[in-house]
Write a protein that holds these residues in place. Structure first.
Motif, mmCIF file in Angstrom:
data_model
loop_
_atom_site.group_PDB
_atom_site.id
_atom_site.type_symbol
_atom_site.label_atom_id
_atom_site.label_comp_id
_atom_site.label_asym_id
_atom_site.label_seq_id
_atom_site.Cartn_x
_atom_site.Cartn_y
_atom_site.Cartn_z
ATOM 1 N N ARG A 46 41.092 -6.134 14.815
ATOM 2 C CA ARG A 46 40.703 -4.774 14.480
ATOM 3 C C ARG A 46 39.334 -4.789 13.823
ATOM 4 O O ARG A 46 39.056 -5.622 12.985
ATOM 5 C CB ARG A 46 41.739 -4.194 13.536
ATOM 6 C CG ARG A 46 41.490 -2.778 13.191
ATOM 7 C CD ARG A 46 42.641 -2.288 12.380
ATOM 8 N NE ARG A 46 42.383 -0.914 12.030
ATOM 9 C CZ ARG A 46 43.134 -0.223 11.243
ATOM 10 N NH1 ARG A 46 44.194 -0.759 10.726
ATOM 11 N NH2 ARG A 46 42.850 1.015 10.975
ATOM 12 N N THR A 47 38.481 -3.856 14.232
ATOM 13 C CA THR A 47 37.168 -3.705 13.633
ATOM 14 C C THR A 47 37.141 -2.350 12.962
ATOM 15 O O THR A 47 37.374 -1.342 13.609
ATOM 16 C CB THR A 47 36.074 -3.785 14.718
ATOM 17 O OG1 THR A 47 36.200 -5.016 15.400
ATOM 18 C CG2 THR A 47 34.699 -3.687 14.112
ATOM 19 N N GLU A 61 37.347 6.418 7.424
ATOM 20 C CA GLU A 61 37.465 5.073 7.976
ATOM 21 C C GLU A 61 37.693 5.218 9.471
ATOM 22 O O GLU A 61 38.576 5.956 9.907
ATOM 23 C CB GLU A 61 38.644 4.341 7.338
ATOM 24 C CG GLU A 61 38.859 2.950 7.894
ATOM 25 C CD GLU A 61 40.072 2.272 7.264
ATOM 26 O OE1 GLU A 61 40.970 1.881 8.044
ATOM 27 O OE2 GLU A 61 40.120 2.157 6.035
ATOM 28 N N VAL A 62 36.876 4.513 10.258
ATOM 29 C CA VAL A 62 37.017 4.533 11.711
ATOM 30 C C VAL A 62 37.122 3.085 12.166
ATOM 31 O O VAL A 62 36.353 2.234 11.720
ATOM 32 C CB VAL A 62 35.809 5.195 12.396
ATOM 33 C CG1 VAL A 62 36.033 5.294 13.894
ATOM 34 C CG2 VAL A 62 35.532 6.562 11.813
ATOM 35 N N GLY A 63 38.064 2.820 13.035
ATOM 36 C CA GLY A 63 38.226 1.460 13.519
ATOM 37 C C GLY A 63 38.746 1.435 14.928
ATOM 38 O O GLY A 63 39.190 2.450 15.472
ATOM 39 N N CYS A 64 38.688 0.263 15.529
ATOM 40 C CA CYS A 64 39.267 0.097 16.852
ATOM 41 C C CYS A 64 40.184 -1.113 16.818
ATOM 42 O O CYS A 64 39.919 -2.094 16.138
ATOM 43 C CB CYS A 64 38.182 -0.034 17.917
ATOM 44 S SG CYS A 64 36.887 -1.218 17.574
ATOM 45 N N ARG A 65 41.278 -0.985 17.512
ATOM 46 C CA ARG A 65 42.295 -2.041 17.532
ATOM 47 C C ARG A 65 42.373 -2.598 18.941
ATOM 48 O O ARG A 65 42.644 -1.872 19.892
ATOM 49 C CB ARG A 65 43.650 -1.487 17.121
ATOM 50 C CG ARG A 65 44.726 -2.555 17.040
ATOM 51 C CD ARG A 65 46.061 -1.980 16.679
ATOM 52 N NE ARG A 65 46.074 -1.279 15.426
ATOM 53 C CZ ARG A 65 46.213 -1.852 14.226
ATOM 54 N NH1 ARG A 65 46.334 -3.144 14.139
ATOM 55 N NH2 ARG A 65 46.243 -1.130 13.139
ATOM 56 N N PRO A 73 48.118 -0.262 23.913
ATOM 57 C CA PRO A 73 46.850 -0.044 24.602
ATOM 58 C C PRO A 73 45.703 -0.238 23.608
ATOM 59 O O PRO A 73 45.928 -0.509 22.429
ATOM 60 C CB PRO A 73 46.951 1.430 25.029
ATOM 61 C CG PRO A 73 47.789 2.048 23.957
ATOM 62 C CD PRO A 73 48.781 0.974 23.554
ATOM 63 N N PHE A 74 44.479 -0.077 24.063
ATOM 64 C CA PHE A 74 43.326 -0.094 23.180
ATOM 65 C C PHE A 74 43.350 1.200 22.372
ATOM 66 O O PHE A 74 43.484 2.284 22.931
ATOM 67 C CB PHE A 74 42.039 -0.192 24.010
ATOM 68 C CG PHE A 74 40.789 -0.083 23.195
ATOM 69 C CD1 PHE A 74 40.417 -1.102 22.343
ATOM 70 C CD2 PHE A 74 39.993 1.040 23.278
ATOM 71 C CE1 PHE A 74 39.262 -1.005 21.580
ATOM 72 C CE2 PHE A 74 38.839 1.154 22.524
ATOM 73 C CZ PHE A 74 38.480 0.121 21.677
ATOM 74 N N LEU A 75 43.265 1.122 21.044
ATOM 75 C CA LEU A 75 43.362 2.298 20.176
ATOM 76 C C LEU A 75 42.154 2.420 19.261
ATOM 77 O O LEU A 75 41.565 1.420 18.855
ATOM 78 C CB LEU A 75 44.617 2.209 19.300
ATOM 79 C CG LEU A 75 45.954 2.188 20.009
ATOM 80 C CD1 LEU A 75 47.080 1.907 19.011
ATOM 81 C CD2 LEU A 75 46.196 3.495 20.728
ATOM 82 N N VAL A 76 41.813 3.657 18.920
ATOM 83 C CA VAL A 76 40.813 3.946 17.906
ATOM 84 C C VAL A 76 41.540 4.646 16.767
ATOM 85 O O VAL A 76 42.332 5.562 16.999
ATOM 86 C CB VAL A 76 39.683 4.839 18.461
ATOM 87 C CG1 VAL A 76 38.693 5.211 17.364
ATOM 88 C CG2 VAL A 76 38.962 4.134 19.603
ATOM 89 N N THR A 77 41.303 4.197 15.528
ATOM 90 C CA THR A 77 41.996 4.768 14.376
ATOM 91 C C THR A 77 41.017 5.520 13.486
ATOM 92 O O THR A 77 39.853 5.129 13.352
ATOM 93 C CB THR A 77 42.694 3.681 13.536
ATOM 94 O OG1 THR A 77 41.717 2.752 13.071
ATOM 95 C CG2 THR A 77 43.745 2.948 14.346
ATOM 96 N N PHE A 78 41.515 6.594 12.889
ATOM 97 C CA PHE A 78 40.752 7.403 11.955
ATOM 98 C C PHE A 78 41.587 7.547 10.685
ATOM 99 O O PHE A 78 42.798 7.734 10.774
ATOM 100 C CB PHE A 78 40.525 8.821 12.506
ATOM 101 C CG PHE A 78 39.707 8.886 13.751
ATOM 102 C CD1 PHE A 78 38.344 9.116 13.683
ATOM 103 C CD2 PHE A 78 40.287 8.729 14.996
ATOM 104 C CE1 PHE A 78 37.578 9.210 14.834
ATOM 105 C CE2 PHE A 78 39.534 8.805 16.149
ATOM 106 C CZ PHE A 78 38.176 9.047 16.074
ATOM 107 N N VAL A 92 32.725 4.514 20.793
ATOM 108 C CA VAL A 92 33.021 3.097 20.584
ATOM 109 C C VAL A 92 32.545 2.296 21.794
ATOM 110 O O VAL A 92 32.798 2.676 22.943
ATOM 111 C CB VAL A 92 34.547 2.889 20.387
ATOM 112 C CG1 VAL A 92 34.887 1.421 20.241
ATOM 113 C CG2 VAL A 92 35.042 3.689 19.187
ATOM 114 N N LEU A 93 31.870 1.194 21.524
ATOM 115 C CA LEU A 93 31.454 0.260 22.568
ATOM 116 C C LEU A 93 32.547 -0.787 22.723
ATOM 117 O O LEU A 93 32.963 -1.415 21.743
ATOM 118 C CB LEU A 93 30.134 -0.414 22.173
ATOM 119 C CG LEU A 93 29.624 -1.476 23.139
ATOM 120 C CD1 LEU A 93 29.189 -0.837 24.448
ATOM 121 C CD2 LEU A 93 28.481 -2.243 22.510
ATOM 122 N N VAL A 94 33.017 -0.974 23.945
ATOM 123 C CA VAL A 94 34.078 -1.945 24.237
ATOM 124 C C VAL A 94 33.471 -3.075 25.067
ATOM 125 O O VAL A 94 32.809 -2.829 26.073
ATOM 126 C CB VAL A 94 35.236 -1.278 25.007
ATOM 127 C CG1 VAL A 94 36.318 -2.288 25.328
ATOM 128 C CG2 VAL A 94 35.798 -0.112 24.210
#
Length: 150
Positions: A46-47, A61-65, A73-78, A92-94
């Motif tokens: 997670r970033t 806080e914003v992150g990607c898992r 699946p690929f998730l973005v968290t707020f 988000v850049l993947v």
């Protein structure tokens, strides 16, 4: 004799109710500040980045898992750490295994103070082959914050 039988039956019923109550409390698991049970965590890389969005220094806080095989699946968290409800959107850049890159967008409308939300970004990406992610920008209802150029 009948009084003793009623007393024993009452004691047994109270004991059974106490056991059921204890098992219910044990099975509920930990709770957060709002009294809701915490959702199960999905393991995986997670970033996360904290972004100041208010003049008072309040943050989101914003992150990607990254996906874990067979789990998510690929998730973005707020997580809204401000005192106001707001609509947030992240770019988000993947990074992909083959060296490719893809930019996705995820939104969390009406995110309440203290709320944490995980969303599947658009366009949806196949979880296989995703090796990294980086939050590029965050948009609130009244501002856009560029975090890094791709």
């Amino acid at each position: 004799m009948l009084k003793q039988l009623a007393l024993i039956l009452a004691i047994i019923i109270v004991a059974l109710l106490a056991i059921v109550a204890a098992l219910t409390i044990v099975n509920r698991g930990p709770e957060n500040e709002e009294g809701e049970a915490n959702p199960p965590e999905v393991s995986g890389s997670r970033t996360t980045i904290m972004v100041s969005v208010g003049a008072d220094g309040s943050q989101v806080e914003v992150g990607c898992r990254l996906p874990v095989e067979g789990q998510s699946p690929f998730l973005v968290t707020f997580e809204n750490r401000t005192g106001e409800i707001d609509d947030y959107q992240a770019r988000v850049l993947v990074r992909l295994e083959e060296g490719g890159r893809s930019t996705v967008v995820a939104g969390a409308p009406e995110l309440r103070p203290g709320e944490r939300r995980s969303v599947v970004p658009e366009p949806w990406l196949e979880p296989e082959g995703i090796i990294g992610c980086e939050v590029l920008a965050l948009q609130g209802s009244d501002q856009v914050i560029i975090l890094e150029d791709p």
